[in-house]
Structure formats: structure tokens, C-alpha cells
Scaffold this motif. Structure first.
Motif, PDB file in Angstrom:
ATOM      1  N   THR A   1       0.794  -1.229   0.000  1.00 45.23           N
ATOM      2  CA  THR A   1       0.000   0.000   0.000  1.00 45.23           C
ATOM      3  C   THR A   1       0.824   1.276   0.000  1.00 45.23           C
ATOM      4  O   THR A   1       0.300   2.330  -0.320  1.00 45.23           O
ATOM      5  CB  THR A   1      -0.932   0.042   1.224  1.00 45.23           C
ATOM      6  OG1 THR A   1      -0.145  -0.078   2.410  1.00 45.23           O
ATOM      7  CG2 THR A   1      -1.963  -1.083   1.175  1.00 45.23           C
ATOM      8  N   VAL A   2       2.098   1.207   0.393  1.00 42.32           N
ATOM      9  CA  VAL A   2       2.907   2.428   0.458  1.00 42.32           C
ATOM     10  C   VAL A   2       4.278   2.171  -0.164  1.00 42.32           C
ATOM     11  O   VAL A   2       4.638   1.040  -0.480  1.00 42.32           O
ATOM     12  CB  VAL A   2       3.094   2.915   1.916  1.00 42.32           C
ATOM     13  CG1 VAL A   2       1.767   3.307   2.540  1.00 42.32           C
ATOM     14  CG2 VAL A   2       3.791   1.874   2.755  1.00 42.32           C
TER      15      VAL A   2
ATOM     16  N   ASN B   1       6.834  -3.205  -6.190  1.00 44.06           N
ATOM     17  CA  ASN B   1       7.976  -2.884  -5.318  1.00 44.06           C
ATOM     18  C   ASN B   1       8.991  -2.041  -6.100  1.00 44.06           C
ATOM     19  O   ASN B   1       9.422  -2.443  -7.180  1.00 44.06           O
ATOM     20  CB  ASN B   1       8.644  -4.164  -4.819  1.00 44.06           C
ATOM     21  CG  ASN B   1       7.703  -4.998  -3.987  1.00 44.06           C
ATOM     22  OD1 ASN B   1       7.190  -4.538  -2.987  1.00 44.06           O
ATOM     23  ND2 ASN B   1       7.471  -6.227  -4.425  1.00 44.06           N
ATOM     24  N   GLU B   2       9.350  -0.913  -5.526  1.00 42.24           N
ATOM     25  CA  GLU B   2      10.258  -0.005  -6.203  1.00 42.24           C
ATOM     26  C   GLU B   2      11.699  -0.512  -6.165  1.00 42.24           C
ATOM     27  O   GLU B   2      12.126  -1.142  -5.190  1.00 42.24           O
ATOM     28  CB  GLU B   2      10.225   1.394  -5.561  1.00 42.24           C
ATOM     29  CG  GLU B   2       8.878   2.074  -5.587  1.00 42.24           C
ATOM     30  CD  GLU B   2       8.001   1.729  -4.377  1.00 42.24           C
ATOM     31  OE1 GLU B   2       8.461   1.000  -3.472  1.00 42.24           O
ATOM     32  OE2 GLU B   2       6.858   2.197  -4.359  1.00 42.24           O
TER      33      GLU B   2
END
Length: 163
Positions: free
Chosen positions: A108-109, A158-159
Motif C-alpha cells: 500500500t505504500v 515494489n520499487e
């Protein structure tokens, strides 16, 4: 008799701590395929261990899936550097590893931890293209006085960065 002070005893040297990066994921096997291809890592083969655990009754069949034609844990799978040692009895890597574990909650973040990939001088654009073809997406390109890189997301969002 006067007692001479002795030098303090040296603390024993501790062995380095073994570690792995664990990534929560909705589909650990898809993530392992992506990151294995992205990093040129090997997907771990834990099938011999799983078969032993099944035979002993220590693992229910429902905790396994077929993955790449062999038994795998349903809720986790790892990728490892192909040159690092591994335990042949379990298939578990003993060096650089990423372990993907199934979780039910969605991402979510923004990640608080991410990987930076360094393909080499002049190779960033080609690497971004290769990773995009594998299922990653470009989030933004960064150009600052300190350098340039591309912020990307893996198939689950996912970054990570490509420098």
C-alpha cells in the motif's frame, strides 16, 4: 609484590551474520521468476528437502505446489546468486539471496528498503528495456547533480532503481 596491569583481553572475533532479504508478495513464484531473470540469479530448488519432509509427515501436501516441473513450497521461494555456495541437501543458498514469502495484505505504500541495480557504465537504458520486457514498469527518471537513475517497479509494485 606489585601486580602489573595486564592488557585487556581481545574480544573474540565473531563470524559475520548470514542474512537474506525477504520480500512480502502476493505471488512468490512469479516474483522469484522476475527477480531471478532480472538479477541473473538461480531460483532455488528445494524439491529434495520438500520430498523428505513429505515422507516424514512433517509437511502437508497442501503446503506444496509444482513449480518449474518440481515440488516447491507453496508460500515461499528464493533466488540466489549462481556462484554462491548452497546446501545440496536442501537447495538453500548460503550466500546472496532474496526470499519471497506469500502475504495476504496488498502493498500500500512506498518501500522503505529497495534494491539498486548497477548494470555498468552506458548500460542503463538497455537494462531498463530488458527489465520492462520482464514485467517491470518505469515510475520515473531522475537526473540530479549527484547522478541519474531510473526508478522502476517490479510486477507487484515494489520499487527499485537502475543506475
Amino acid at each position: 609484590m606489585t601486580k602489573t596491569p595486564s592488557a585487556p583481553e581481545a574480544a573474540p572475533t565473531a563470524a559475520p551474520v548470514h542474512w537474506k532479504v525477504v520480500v512480502d508478495s502476493a505471488d512468490p513464484h512469479t516474483q522469484a521468476d522476475f527477480w531471478g531473470a532480472a538479477l541473473h540469479y538461480a531460483v532455488e530448488d528445494n524439491s529434495a528437502l520438500i520430498e523428505r519432509l513429505l515422507e516424514l509427515g512433517a509437511l502437508p501436501g497442501a503446503a506444496t505446489v509444482e513449480f518449474h516441473g518440481r515440488l516447491a513450497f507453496r508460500d515461499m521461494v528464493a533466488v540466489r546468486h549462481p556462484d554462491d555456495p548452497y546446501d545440496p541437501d536442501s537447495g538453500t543458498g548460503l550466500g546472496r539471496r532474496l526470499l519471497f514469502q506469500r502475504v495476504t495484505e496488498p502493498k500500500t505504500v512506498k518501500n522503505r528498503l529497495h534494491l539498486d541495480l548497477h548494470p555498468g557504465a552506458g548500460l542503463r537504458e538497455g537494462e531498463v528495456g530488458r527489465l520492462t520486457a520482464l514485467g517491470a514498469s518505469v515510475l520515473r527518471e531522475v537526473k540530479e547533480p549527484s547522478g541519474a537513475w531510473v526508478v522502476m517497479a517490479d510486477p507487484e509494485g515494489n520499487e527499485f532503481c537502475v543506475h
